[in-house]
Structures are given as structure tokens and as C-alpha cells.
Design a protein around this motif. Structure first.
Motif, short mmCIF file in Angstrom:
data_model
loop_
_atom_site.label_atom_id
_atom_site.label_comp_id
_atom_site.label_asym_id
_atom_site.label_seq_id
_atom_site.Cartn_x
_atom_site.Cartn_y
_atom_site.Cartn_z
N ASN A 2 0.85 -1.19 0.00
CA ASN A 2 0.00 0.00 0.00
C ASN A 2 0.88 1.24 0.00
N ALA A 3 0.81 2.02 -1.07
CA ALA A 3 1.65 3.21 -1.18
C ALA A 3 1.30 4.25 -0.12
N ALA A 4 0.04 4.32 0.29
CA ALA A 4 -0.36 5.28 1.32
C ALA A 4 0.27 4.92 2.66
N VAL A 5 0.32 3.63 2.98
CA VAL A 5 0.95 3.18 4.22
C VAL A 5 2.46 3.38 4.15
N THR A 6 3.05 3.13 2.99
CA THR A 6 4.48 3.36 2.81
C THR A 6 4.82 4.84 3.02
N PHE A 7 4.02 5.72 2.44
CA PHE A 7 4.23 7.16 2.61
C PHE A 7 4.15 7.55 4.07
N THR A 8 3.16 7.03 4.78
CA THR A 8 2.99 7.36 6.19
C THR A 8 4.15 6.85 7.02
N SER A 9 4.64 5.65 6.72
CA SER A 9 5.78 5.09 7.45
C SER A 9 7.00 5.99 7.29
N CYS A 10 7.21 6.50 6.09
CA CYS A 10 8.34 7.40 5.86
C CYS A 10 8.11 8.76 6.53
N ALA A 11 6.89 9.28 6.42
CA ALA A 11 6.59 10.60 6.97
C ALA A 11 6.70 10.62 8.49
N LEU A 12 6.40 9.49 9.14
CA LEU A 12 6.46 9.41 10.60
C LEU A 12 7.80 8.89 11.10
N GLY A 13 8.75 8.72 10.20
CA GLY A 13 10.09 8.33 10.59
C GLY A 13 10.28 6.86 10.87
N ARG A 14 9.36 6.03 10.47
CA ARG A 14 9.48 4.59 10.72
C ARG A 14 10.26 3.88 9.62
N MET A 15 10.45 4.56 8.51
CA MET A 15 11.19 3.97 7.40
C MET A 15 11.92 5.08 6.67
N SER A 16 13.08 4.76 6.13
CA SER A 16 13.89 5.76 5.43
C SER A 16 13.23 6.16 4.11
N VAL A 166 -4.21 10.91 -4.32
CA VAL A 166 -3.93 11.96 -3.34
C VAL A 166 -4.61 11.69 -1.99
N ALA A 167 -5.87 11.31 -2.01
CA ALA A 167 -6.64 11.17 -0.77
C ALA A 167 -6.14 10.07 0.16
N PRO A 168 -5.81 8.86 -0.33
CA PRO A 168 -5.34 7.82 0.60
C PRO A 168 -4.06 8.18 1.37
N PRO A 169 -3.00 8.74 0.74
CA PRO A 169 -1.84 9.13 1.55
C PRO A 169 -2.19 10.17 2.61
N LEU A 170 -3.06 11.13 2.25
CA LEU A 170 -3.47 12.13 3.23
C LEU A 170 -4.22 11.48 4.38
N GLY A 171 -5.16 10.59 4.06
CA GLY A 171 -5.93 9.91 5.10
C GLY A 171 -5.05 9.03 5.97
N ALA A 172 -4.12 8.30 5.35
CA ALA A 172 -3.24 7.42 6.11
C ALA A 172 -2.35 8.23 7.06
N PHE A 173 -1.86 9.37 6.58
CA PHE A 173 -1.02 10.22 7.44
C PHE A 173 -1.82 10.74 8.63
N LEU A 174 -3.05 11.18 8.38
CA LEU A 174 -3.88 11.67 9.48
C LEU A 174 -4.20 10.54 10.46
N GLY A 175 -4.47 9.34 9.94
CA GLY A 175 -4.73 8.21 10.81
C GLY A 175 -3.52 7.86 11.66
N GLY A 176 -2.33 7.94 11.07
CA GLY A 176 -1.12 7.68 11.83
C GLY A 176 -0.88 8.72 12.91
N ILE A 177 -1.16 9.98 12.60
CA ILE A 177 -1.01 11.05 13.60
C ILE A 177 -2.00 10.86 14.74
#
Length: 214
Positions: A2-16, A166-177
């Protein structure tokens, strides 16, 4: 996958971020090849159902086999909000399932639990927008239909194609936050110990040599 989950992992510092393009390339390639496989396996069924006319909308539309399209009762921005909320819920639950400090799923069962989660989200909340919840699940198959005979209409129908990107990465990031602020921050963390305590227990101080008599 899932690219949205991958983006969130990187944005939250869990993955390079260095791994981000590699993951995305693998996800997009896998999704594209999956669409090709489905098309080859069900080619005769698709042609029979559509009467040989590959259409995006209408009673014999078949493009929605491969990618998401808005139903008539939905508007673009309602669909956008739907994708943000649904993907946010997905990421929130994924964080809980995989957080080792918060009663995670038993080892070896994560894939099963996540699969059940996706089925539940799809069956309960997926009718509004087709629950893309994943750019790599929507864009590559859509591109495949573009080159396989459905034409440019796959990108023109209600101008929807960009929303699942666009919407899934935004939603995943908000869910992670949300998970970090309201759940993870309240979990007592074990104090960090420098080094391995066992090393200190097993460490034997060497005996000093006996001094020679004068």
C-alpha cells in the motif's frame, strides 16, 4: 503493498525515505501485472459481457473491474472525503495491530488480521467510492485499461482518477497522527537500558595476580 501506508511510514520516521521509491516501484509494477493477469484470464468474459465495446460508464461498463469509479449518487469532493476517512481508519487499525507495545496481533497472524480488516472496511464503507485506500492499487490498473482499449475516458470520468492517488496518503497520514497522539502517547513505555544487563551479570572481574613476596 500500500503506497499510502508506505508514505505514512516514511513521513512518521518509521522507514527511510531512500526506500520509498523502491517500495513504490515494486507496488506499482505488481499491481500493473496483476491487472494484466486478470485481463488475460477473464478476457472472453469481459468481451462477452460488454459486447466487444470496452466502456467506462453505462450498464456494460467493465473498467471498474480494474480501478475505482464514482457512482452516480456521489460527488467528487464527497468521494475525496470518503477516501480520506476510510484510509485513515485503515492506518489507525494497522498501527494498533502492529504496535508491539499495545497488545498487537499474535505473531504469524498479522496478515490474516489485516486481510479481515480490509474486508470489513470494504463491505461496510466501500460502496461510496470503491475504497481505493491505496494509490498503487488504483493508478497502475487504470493506466493498463488506458492502453488496453478503454481509452482516455478512464482518466476523464468525473475527473476522479487523481483522488485515489492523493486522498489515501493524506488519510493514512492523518490516521497515523491520530494514533500517535491519542493512543501511542498514552502507552507506558519500558525504560531503555544501555547495553545488555545480562552482560553485566555474566561479566567476571579478572582476579589480580598475587604479589610476589619480597
Amino acid at each position: 503493498m500500500n503506497a499510502a501506508v508506505t508514505f505514512t511510514s516514511c513521513a512518521l520516521g518509521r522507514m527511510s525515505w531512500k526506500k520509498f521509491p523502491v517500495y513504490i516501484l515494486g507496488q506499482f509494477l505488481g499491481s500493473f501485472l496483476a491487472a494484466v493477469t486478470i485481463y488475460c484470464l477473464f478476457y472472453t468474459a469481459i468481451i462477452s459481457f460488454s459486447g466487444g465495446h470496452l466502456t467506462v460508464t453505462g450498464p456494460t461498463a467493465t473498467a471498474n473491474i480494474f480501478a475505482t469509479y464514482l457512482p452516480d449518487h456521489m460527488t467528487l469532493w464527497r468521494g475525496f472525503l470518503d477516501e480520506v476517512i476510510v484510509t485513515g481508519m485503515l492506518q489507525l487499525c494497522l498501527s494498533a495491530i502492529t504496535d508491539e507495545e499495545n497488545n498487537p496481533a499474535l505473531k504469524g497472524t498479522q496478515a490474516l488480521v489485516i486481510g479481515i480488516l480490509v474486508v470489513i472496511i470494504g463491505s461496510s464503507l466501500g460502496m461510496n467510492s470503491g475504497y481505493a485506500i491505496n494509490p498503487s492499487r488504483d493508478l497502475p490498473p487504470r493506466f493498463f485499461t488506458f492502453i488496453a482499449g478503454w481509452g482516455a475516458q478512464v482518466f476523464r470520468a468525473k475527473n476522479w482518477w487523481w483522488v485515489p492517488v492523493v486522498a489515501p496518503p493524506l488519510g493514512a497520514f492523518l490516521g497515523g497522527i491520530i494514533y500517535l497522539v491519542f493512543v501511542s502517547s498514552t502507552i507506558p513505555r519500558k525504560p531503555q537500558i544501555l547495553g545488555n544487563p545480562k552482560e553485566y551479570e555474566d561479566h567476571k572481574i579478572p582476579k589480580l595476580p598475587k604479589t610476589m613476596p619480597p
